[in-house]
Write an enzyme that holds these catalytic residues in place. Sequence first.
Site, mmCIF file in Angstrom:
data_model
loop_
_atom_site.group_PDB
_atom_site.id
_atom_site.type_symbol
_atom_site.label_atom_id
_atom_site.label_comp_id
_atom_site.label_asym_id
_atom_site.label_seq_id
_atom_site.Cartn_x
_atom_site.Cartn_y
_atom_site.Cartn_z
ATOM 1 N N GLU A 116 -5.579 7.347 36.390
ATOM 2 C CA GLU A 116 -5.634 7.758 34.996
ATOM 3 C C GLU A 116 -5.576 9.268 34.854
ATOM 4 O O GLU A 116 -6.100 10.007 35.682
ATOM 5 C CB GLU A 116 -6.893 7.187 34.342
ATOM 6 C CG GLU A 116 -6.799 5.669 34.313
ATOM 7 C CD GLU A 116 -7.950 4.981 33.599
ATOM 8 O OE1 GLU A 116 -7.675 4.006 32.892
ATOM 9 O OE2 GLU A 116 -9.101 5.403 33.746
ATOM 10 N N CYS A 151 -6.744 16.495 32.383
ATOM 11 C CA CYS A 151 -7.696 16.099 33.429
ATOM 12 C C CYS A 151 -6.925 15.236 34.430
ATOM 13 O O CYS A 151 -6.444 14.157 34.102
ATOM 14 C CB CYS A 151 -8.827 15.325 32.758
ATOM 15 S SG CYS A 151 -10.087 14.793 33.901
ATOM 16 N N CYS A 175 -12.599 6.650 44.767
ATOM 17 C CA CYS A 175 -13.315 7.749 45.422
ATOM 18 C C CYS A 175 -14.302 7.143 46.398
ATOM 19 O O CYS A 175 -14.986 6.175 46.070
ATOM 20 C CB CYS A 175 -14.058 8.611 44.398
ATOM 21 S SG CYS A 175 -14.890 10.041 45.149
ATOM 22 N N CYS A 196 -20.876 8.280 44.096
ATOM 23 C CA CYS A 196 -21.988 8.746 43.258
ATOM 24 C C CYS A 196 -22.419 7.573 42.388
ATOM 25 O O CYS A 196 -21.584 6.832 41.863
ATOM 26 C CB CYS A 196 -21.563 9.946 42.409
ATOM 27 S SG CYS A 196 -21.030 11.344 43.425
ATOM 28 N N CYS A 216 -21.084 6.961 38.561
ATOM 29 C CA CYS A 216 -19.663 7.227 38.301
ATOM 30 C C CYS A 216 -18.831 5.958 38.445
ATOM 31 O O CYS A 216 -18.894 5.284 39.485
ATOM 32 C CB CYS A 216 -19.171 8.299 39.279
ATOM 33 S SG CYS A 216 -17.392 8.555 39.219
ATOM 34 N N GLY A 244 -11.371 10.612 41.682
ATOM 35 C CA GLY A 244 -11.311 11.123 43.050
ATOM 36 C C GLY A 244 -12.001 12.452 43.262
ATOM 37 O O GLY A 244 -12.336 13.165 42.320
ATOM 38 N N GLU A 245 -12.204 12.765 44.535
ATOM 39 C CA GLU A 245 -12.792 14.043 44.933
ATOM 40 C C GLU A 245 -11.641 14.917 45.438
ATOM 41 O O GLU A 245 -11.102 14.686 46.526
ATOM 42 C CB GLU A 245 -13.848 13.802 46.016
ATOM 43 C CG GLU A 245 -14.304 15.037 46.772
ATOM 44 C CD GLU A 245 -14.784 16.190 45.891
ATOM 45 O OE1 GLU A 245 -15.641 15.995 45.020
ATOM 46 O OE2 GLU A 245 -14.277 17.310 46.091
ATOM 47 N N SER A 280 -13.011 20.617 40.441
ATOM 48 C CA SER A 280 -14.409 20.160 40.379
ATOM 49 C C SER A 280 -14.723 19.413 41.662
ATOM 50 O O SER A 280 -13.972 18.532 42.079
ATOM 51 C CB SER A 280 -14.576 19.234 39.177
ATOM 52 O OG SER A 280 -15.872 18.661 39.179
ATOM 53 N N SER A 292 -20.461 19.824 40.868
ATOM 54 C CA SER A 292 -21.246 18.764 40.251
ATOM 55 C C SER A 292 -22.638 18.748 40.871
ATOM 56 O O SER A 292 -22.835 18.203 41.948
ATOM 57 C CB SER A 292 -20.548 17.416 40.486
ATOM 58 O OG SER A 292 -19.330 17.415 39.786
ATOM 59 N N LEU A 293 -23.584 19.354 40.173
ATOM 60 C CA LEU A 293 -24.924 19.528 40.739
ATOM 61 C C LEU A 293 -25.799 18.301 40.470
ATOM 62 O O LEU A 293 -26.279 17.658 41.389
ATOM 63 C CB LEU A 293 -25.536 20.799 40.135
ATOM 64 C CG LEU A 293 -26.492 21.601 40.980
ATOM 65 C CD1 LEU A 293 -25.939 21.901 42.351
ATOM 66 C CD2 LEU A 293 -26.858 22.889 40.264
ATOM 67 N N HIS A 294 -26.063 18.029 39.214
ATOM 68 C CA HIS A 294 -26.721 16.799 38.739
ATOM 69 C C HIS A 294 -28.188 16.615 39.097
ATOM 70 O O HIS A 294 -28.815 15.655 38.636
ATOM 71 C CB HIS A 294 -25.970 15.536 39.205
ATOM 72 C CG HIS A 294 -24.521 15.532 38.854
ATOM 73 N ND1 HIS A 294 -24.035 15.983 37.654
ATOM 74 C CD2 HIS A 294 -23.431 15.124 39.555
ATOM 75 C CE1 HIS A 294 -22.712 15.855 37.626
ATOM 76 N NE2 HIS A 294 -22.325 15.351 38.766
ATOM 77 N N ASN A 299 -21.794 8.976 30.312
ATOM 78 C CA ASN A 299 -20.920 8.001 29.661
ATOM 79 C C ASN A 299 -21.100 6.648 30.341
ATOM 80 O O ASN A 299 -20.896 6.514 31.542
ATOM 81 C CB ASN A 299 -19.461 8.457 29.765
ATOM 82 C CG ASN A 299 -19.224 9.707 28.939
ATOM 83 O OD1 ASN A 299 -19.566 9.742 27.754
ATOM 84 N ND2 ASN A 299 -18.687 10.740 29.560
ATOM 85 N N CYS A 348 -15.568 11.507 30.730
ATOM 86 C CA CYS A 348 -15.939 11.789 32.118
ATOM 87 C C CYS A 348 -16.586 10.581 32.765
ATOM 88 O O CYS A 348 -17.512 10.001 32.195
ATOM 89 C CB CYS A 348 -16.987 12.892 32.188
ATOM 90 S SG CYS A 348 -16.459 14.414 31.525
#
Length: 349
Positions: free
Chosen positions: A74, A87, A94, A98, A101, A152-153, A184, A206-208, A283, A326
């Site tokens: 996508e 984006c 991935c 996480c 996600c 993906g990463e 990112s 991406s800390l989170h 989300n 996201c």
Amino acid sequence: MKIGERPFRAKQLLRWIHQFGAADFAVMSDLTKSLREKLSTIAVIELPRIIADHVAEDGTRKWLLSVGAENGIETVFIPEASRGTLCVSSQVGCALACTFCATGKQGFNRNLTVAEIIGQLWIANKTLATVNDGDLVQVNKSVTNVVMMGMGEPLANFENVVTALDLMLDDHAYGLSRRRVTVSTSGLVPAMDRLRERCPVALAVSLHAPNDVLRDQLVPINKKYPLKELLAACQRYLPAAPRDFITFEYVMLNGVNDKITHARELVKLVQDIPCKFNLIPFNAFSNSGFTRSTSEAVRNFRDVLMQAGFVTTIRKTRGDDIAAACGQLAGQVKDKSKRTARSMIEAAQ
Ligand code: SAH
Ligand code: SF4
């Protein structure tokens, strides 16, 4: 591959494909006939096929693109008054898993090729130029910014992503400045160092979570590259970065990482790093097991960061009526990994 032509021919070819959107060597009128014939015997211009194309109420547009073997990725376009952000996805699924996600929940199939990555920009530019909006107001239709924040990463598909980034920046292709292209990452430390050397575009991390105990749970790659190492890599990146700060992304999960105590811990954690924060309201997707923080919790969290002197934005949720926000990107992934995160990470080093 060398084909014995002069360098300016490469520039002509780049312009035809990436600036004029040509998908056929035959139309490239300023190339010699013999070169056009030679090219058509040794190369093809092949684009991901559009399977679905949705426009959300707020103008956000999402394409589902086929990349063969029942796999789909996508790509999302977010129009705003002063810019249009694309984006872009870097992998089918991935492997980093996480827990909050949708892409990570699906598993991993394969890396995208350079053509499949840059093809997303090609398709967006071409279809946005010919869009028929009906009643929709799309203020800005062309792609001015790219964020590698789709499926993906990106740093786990390093070589292909960097080659695609080079094309995004190339004046004969898309000509974007390094400030307008953002990678990112969830924190693949050795690959962050390589990106700094090879193609230092803007960096979002991406800390989170403000500590290793919580981050280990949310972002499993933290077990391999814990916060101390990640933040040291951010410091090393800054001198090469096109902006003088790192953007930290922080998904706001109700009751998990959104308390005032977390915000205070975060302030201490990053105090030596020039940075900005982007708070992302979670989300939802089915069976995620998380809920979105309340608006009040997000505002209070932001206030702590702002009072400590950090510029903090709350990301507007765009396109969630078409699952384009996201972490909602799911595409179609035939999972082959059965969670082979370790092998992916080893491959990324
Ligand atoms: N793999 C990269 C880039 C893709 S994800 C990375 O993790 O940084 C882009 C951003 O969306 C990341 O900050 C990611 O953590 C965030 N994200 C993932 N799932 C989400 C969700 N369900 N809600 C909100 N943000 C999410
Ligand atoms: Fe992969 Fe990023 Fe999703 Fe984590 S948040 S699973 S790294 S796409």
